[in-house]
Design a protein around this motif. Structure first.
Motif, mmCIF file in Angstrom:
data_model
loop_
_atom_site.group_PDB
_atom_site.id
_atom_site.type_symbol
_atom_site.label_atom_id
_atom_site.label_comp_id
_atom_site.label_asym_id
_atom_site.label_seq_id
_atom_site.Cartn_x
_atom_site.Cartn_y
_atom_site.Cartn_z
ATOM 1 N N GLU A 355 26.275 -2.547 13.340
ATOM 2 C CA GLU A 355 25.209 -3.252 12.640
ATOM 3 C C GLU A 355 24.162 -3.812 13.594
ATOM 4 N N LYS A 356 24.522 -3.942 14.878
ATOM 5 C CA LYS A 356 23.621 -4.541 15.864
ATOM 6 C C LYS A 356 23.073 -3.496 16.842
ATOM 7 N N SER A 357 23.318 -2.209 16.560
ATOM 8 C CA SER A 357 23.047 -1.159 17.535
ATOM 9 C C SER A 357 22.092 -0.102 16.999
ATOM 10 N N LEU A 358 21.595 0.690 17.923
ATOM 11 C CA LEU A 358 20.986 1.967 17.562
ATOM 12 C C LEU A 358 22.147 2.911 17.292
ATOM 13 N N MET A 359 22.287 3.357 16.062
ATOM 14 C CA MET A 359 23.433 4.171 15.674
ATOM 15 C C MET A 359 22.980 5.580 15.319
ATOM 16 N N PHE A 360 23.599 6.567 15.962
ATOM 17 C CA PHE A 360 23.304 7.971 15.675
ATOM 18 C C PHE A 360 24.286 8.428 14.601
ATOM 19 N N THR A 361 23.803 8.694 13.413
ATOM 20 C CA THR A 361 24.682 8.949 12.271
ATOM 21 C C THR A 361 24.933 10.430 11.998
ATOM 22 N N ASN A 362 24.240 11.303 12.702
ATOM 23 C CA ASN A 362 24.361 12.738 12.426
ATOM 24 C C ASN A 362 24.522 13.495 13.745
ATOM 25 N N LEU A 363 25.505 13.032 14.515
ATOM 26 C CA LEU A 363 25.725 13.503 15.888
ATOM 27 C C LEU A 363 26.995 14.342 15.954
ATOM 28 N N TYR A 364 26.949 15.432 16.739
ATOM 29 C CA TYR A 364 28.083 16.358 16.810
ATOM 30 C C TYR A 364 28.526 16.591 18.253
ATOM 31 N N THR A 534 22.456 -5.495 30.382
ATOM 32 C CA THR A 534 23.257 -4.264 30.347
ATOM 33 C C THR A 534 23.087 -3.540 29.018
ATOM 34 N N VAL A 535 22.994 -2.222 29.104
ATOM 35 C CA VAL A 535 22.981 -1.353 27.927
ATOM 36 C C VAL A 535 24.366 -0.721 27.797
ATOM 37 N N PHE A 536 24.971 -0.827 26.622
ATOM 38 C CA PHE A 536 26.294 -0.262 26.366
ATOM 39 C C PHE A 536 26.137 0.952 25.450
ATOM 40 N N VAL A 537 26.686 2.068 25.884
ATOM 41 C CA VAL A 537 26.657 3.302 25.096
ATOM 42 C C VAL A 537 28.104 3.632 24.738
ATOM 43 N N ILE A 538 28.417 3.653 23.455
ATOM 44 C CA ILE A 538 29.787 3.918 22.999
ATOM 45 C C ILE A 538 29.771 5.194 22.167
ATOM 46 N N PHE A 568 17.480 -6.191 23.524
ATOM 47 C CA PHE A 568 16.717 -5.072 24.096
ATOM 48 C C PHE A 568 16.653 -3.883 23.143
ATOM 49 N N ILE A 569 17.770 -3.488 22.594
ATOM 50 C CA ILE A 569 17.813 -2.363 21.650
ATOM 51 C C ILE A 569 17.758 -2.909 20.228
ATOM 52 N N GLN A 570 16.776 -2.474 19.486
ATOM 53 C CA GLN A 570 16.637 -2.919 18.106
ATOM 54 C C GLN A 570 17.606 -2.147 17.207
ATOM 55 N N PRO A 571 18.360 -2.856 16.355
ATOM 56 C CA PRO A 571 19.287 -2.164 15.446
ATOM 57 C C PRO A 571 18.544 -1.198 14.526
ATOM 58 N N GLN A 572 19.038 0.008 14.452
ATOM 59 C CA GLN A 572 18.470 1.003 13.533
ATOM 60 C C GLN A 572 19.428 2.173 13.414
ATOM 61 N N LYS A 573 19.221 3.010 12.426
ATOM 62 C CA LYS A 573 20.051 4.194 12.238
ATOM 63 C C LYS A 573 19.173 5.424 12.402
ATOM 64 N N GLY A 589 15.327 7.619 28.166
ATOM 65 C CA GLY A 589 14.052 7.330 27.511
ATOM 66 C C GLY A 589 13.930 5.869 27.118
ATOM 67 N N LEU A 590 15.018 5.286 26.621
ATOM 68 C CA LEU A 590 15.010 3.869 26.258
ATOM 69 C C LEU A 590 14.761 2.978 27.476
ATOM 70 N N LEU A 591 15.208 3.444 28.652
ATOM 71 C CA LEU A 591 15.011 2.692 29.896
ATOM 72 C C LEU A 591 13.661 3.003 30.542
ATOM 73 N N ASN A 592 12.899 3.910 29.922
ATOM 74 C CA ASN A 592 11.585 4.318 30.448
ATOM 75 C C ASN A 592 11.693 4.900 31.862
ATOM 76 N N PHE A 593 12.721 5.711 32.067
ATOM 77 C CA PHE A 593 12.894 6.350 33.372
ATOM 78 C C PHE A 593 11.925 7.531 33.510
ATOM 79 N N SER A 594 11.273 7.631 34.653
ATOM 80 C CA SER A 594 10.519 8.830 35.030
ATOM 81 C C SER A 594 11.357 9.561 36.079
ATOM 82 N N TYR A 595 11.602 10.862 35.858
ATOM 83 C CA TYR A 595 12.479 11.607 36.782
ATOM 84 C C TYR A 595 12.281 13.096 36.562
ATOM 85 N N GLN A 596 12.732 13.872 37.529
ATOM 86 C CA GLN A 596 12.749 15.333 37.379
ATOM 87 C C GLN A 596 14.053 15.712 36.699
#
Length: 692
Positions: A355-364, A534-538, A568-573, A589-596
């Motif tokens: 409920e407090k996270s960016l949630m990917f609901t259609n991920l495989y 800190t960003v947590f990715v579960i 930092f991360i706005q809750p959304q689905k 992308g969320l961290l705005n990293f520029s890289y090769q």
């Protein structure tokens, strides 16, 4: 005396060579063999094949040699017989009665198999100890069973090689290894495809007939057992022959004629099976449908704004160097969570965090093994045929998520509660610049509970906090990838943590205990200075099961994923179709990293993102796009299914189950897209273009 004692080996050897010769002759005349052979080429193939078979049989007969080596009457004399029997009984009682012994911890049927084997050993040893007058009869019965097993394996291998060649036109390769892994599916396919009862009846009749013949010709050898000196002569001779075989077989496998069919016919399937098992690869360009490489790469790269493999990712905002903790959870199917319709409340913490996270609901997930999930999250590439890159020899110096973090000045570590040599994880992560924290780093007092897979998730949670605190003190940001272990058979964990006892060994208990451990981790993390930075990715590594009505059942690949960072991360689905390989590019992308980048996944929050997913087994490669599942398989097979969501009371974004309907008229563009993705990935891996 020497020739007399090796008669069983001679009879079995001649039988094995005869079966192998018959198989080769059949292969020469098989319709799938489209090459022609001259007289001398036939002789060459048969000669090299004969050498292969002789050396393979020498190695295969090692168990029979050990059987003869341990034949003895002296071991039944007092007190040795009673000591041996007592040791066997104590071992049986240990396996049966001692809680949390190594066999029970492993789970599955390993304990029952061990008990059955030791139990039979006790029965036969006891009979021969207490009934010396019947010893010869009992020994003969055991000898007959041993011969029967050898003859059965020789015949069964010959039949298996025929059917494998009949389907694929080659000897065993990684598909044969795959067949062992997917035993249920393979047995089902055999039952549906072949006249099983007549076939197995014929095999059984021939096996018993040949066994009786060899037994009658050789059983007299058990009347007079060799003495110690004779055994040493036999053992020394056998060891020399085995050493010669181990040197000769790899050399013979290297002989290539330029005629693929000649190379396959002269080969022996058993060393080829071993080679496939240890090398873990299946050559895409030999077995799968292809288009021109130039066109494949053009099709695949068209999804990116810069249509080249090495791309410059440029952020339009300043970089945010927050710590990143990636937690990949063992076997966490999406339908374990209440958000996806589960009513058992076994993931209360994860559901609250969602409920407090960016949630990917259609991920495989890309696959159904931990190493495949780690590959997707670390290399961000579609799965390729055969084993995961992590388990291959060429698994080092790849372009990884760790490389990107290191280029930004991060400390990079892989955390695992077990011994990381398992599944080649240590070799892979160390070879790609990760520091490793695993069970070797635990002091005895830091372990409250462990099973065969490693320390409990709560112990790893405490160790993770300890590691992250030390990293934070260094002044550098950190990236830690933690792989959990507790949600895995045998599903054992400390009692008193959740309302499902740790001794129940239930999947639900394993899920709920992992959820409990994650809550413990976050409660500890909230007290640390680094938490709000800190960003947590579960995310799950794969689902709990992959079996279904089709080769690639969609619902068995859907996994949950959350990105959480307080303030930092706005809750959304996010409900668009996406792949496991897209997760880390999105985090960058969320961290705005520029890289090769050499990643083949995409930042799903960018406008250029094209919804799609890759799902695969070891040989079936699936591509999901535009309501279709396209599957390419050996040998150049193509299937396509339409995907229709089943009716459900869940909100549209959480509907879980698809009905897969096989299409007669396939969409060729989607087929080309699937081929382009897998062909390009395979080619870039072979040519090391995905190395850093």
């Amino acid at each position: 005396m020497f020739l007399k004692k090796i008669k069983p080996f001679l009879y079995l050897g001649v039988f094995y060579l005869a079966i192998s010769l018959i198989i080769r002759i059949i292969f020469f005349f098989h319709p799938i063999t489209t090459a022609s052979f001259g007289f001398f080429e036939v002789l060459k193939v048969l000669f090299i094949g004969l050498l292969n078979d002789i050396f393979v049989f020498i190695l295969a007969s090692s168990l029979l040699a050990l059987y003869f080596l341990f034949l003895s009457n002296s071991k039944y004399k007092k007190p040795y017989g009673y000591i041996i029997l007592s040791v066997l009984i104590l071992f049986f009682l240990y396996v049966w009665l001692i809680p949390n012994n190594i066999f029970k911890q492993y789970g599955g049927s390993i304990m029952e198999i061990t008990m059955a084997f030791v139990g039979m050993k006790i029965v036969f040893f006891g009979l021969m100890l207490f009934l010396p007058a019947q010893r010869i009869k009992i020994r003969n019965a055991l000898y007959f069973i041993t011969l029967l097993l050898y003859v059965l394996l020789i015949i069964f291998n010959g039949v298996s090689e025929y059917f494998f060649y009949n389907e694929f036109g080659v000897r065993y390769n990684f598909i044969a290894v795959d067949y062992l892994i997917y035993t249920n599916e393979v047995i089902g396919n055999i039952m549906e495809s072949y006249p099983v009862i007549p076939l197995f009846s014929a095999i059984l009749i021939v096996t018993i007939s040949i066994t009786l013949l060899i037994y009658k010709k050789t059983k007299e050898e058990l009347l007079e057992l060799p003495d110690f000196k004779q055994k040493m002569v036999l053992l020394g001779t056998f060891m020399v022959l085995c050493a010669m075989s181990l040197l000769a077989i790899p050399s013979l496998m290297q002989i290539k004629s330029g005629n693929v069919f000649a190379d396959e016919i002269e080969a022996n399937g058993i060393p080829k099976f071993y080679w496939a098992f240890t090398h873990n690869e299946l050559d895409y360009f030999q077995f799968y449908p292809q288009i021109s490489q130039k066109q494949a790469e053009k099709n695949f790269l068209s999804q990116y704004s810069q249509q080249v493999l090495l791309r410059n990712i440029t952020a339009d905002q300043p970089e945010t160097k927050k710590n990143v903790v990636l937690i990949s959870i063992e076997s966490l199917s999406a339908d374990f969570m209440e958000h996806y319709g589960n009513t058992e409340k076994i993931t209360p913490f994860l559901d609250s965090l969602a409920e407090k996270s960016l949630m990917f609901t259609n991920l495989y997930a890309t696959g159904n093994r931990t190493v495949r999930g780690l590959e997707a999250l670390t290399l961000c590439i579609p799965p390729t045929a055969g084993e995961s890159v992590i388990k291959r020899n060429d698994n080092k110096n790849k372009f990884t998520t760790g490389n990107v973090f290191k280029s930004k000045g991060y400390d990079v570590r892989f955390l695992y509660g077990g011994y990381s040599y398992f599944d080649n994880m240590q070799d892979f992560f160390e070879g790609n610049g990760y520091g490793i924290v695993d069970r070797n780093n635990f002091k005895p007092e830091e372990i409250t509970f462990a099973n065969v897979w490693g320390v409990s998730d709560e112990d790893m949670a405490r160790k993770a906090i300890q590691v992250m605190n030390a990293e934070a003190k260094s002044g550098k940001p950190f990236f830690n990838h933690w792989m959990t272990v507790s949600n895995h058979r045998p599903f054992t964990y400390p009692d008193g943590r959740i309302d499902i006892p740790g001794t129940s060994k239930s999947r639900e208990g394993g899920v709920k205990y992992t959820d409990y451990s994650l809550r413990l981790f976050f409660n500890m993390a909230k007290k640390q200075n680094w938490y709000k930075n800190t960003v947590f990715v579960i995310i799950a590594d794969h689902c709990a099961s992959s079996a279904g009505n089709t080769e690639l059942p969609m619902d068995k690949y859907r996994i949950p994923a959350l990105v959480f960072s307080e303030g930092f991360i706005q809750p959304q689905k996010f409900d668009k179709l996406m792949s496991q390989i897209d997760v880390m590019p999105t985090v960058f992308g969320l961290l705005n990293f520029s890289y090769q980048s050499r990643f083949l996944g995409q930042d799903v929050l960018k406008q250029e993102f094209q919804p799609k997913a890759y799902i695969a087994t070891y040989q079936d490669l699936g591509f999901v796009k535009d309501g279709h599942l396209t599957i390419i398989s050996p040998i150049k097979k193509i299937k396509q299914y339409s995907l229709e969501l089943e009716k459900s009371n869940l909100a549209p974004e959480f509907k879980l189950y698809y009905t897969e309907k096989l299409l007669k008229n396939i969409d060729q563009k989607l087929v080309n897209d699937a081929i382009s993705a897998y062909q390009s990935t395979s080619y870039w891996l072979q040519t090391k273009q995905l190395n850093r």
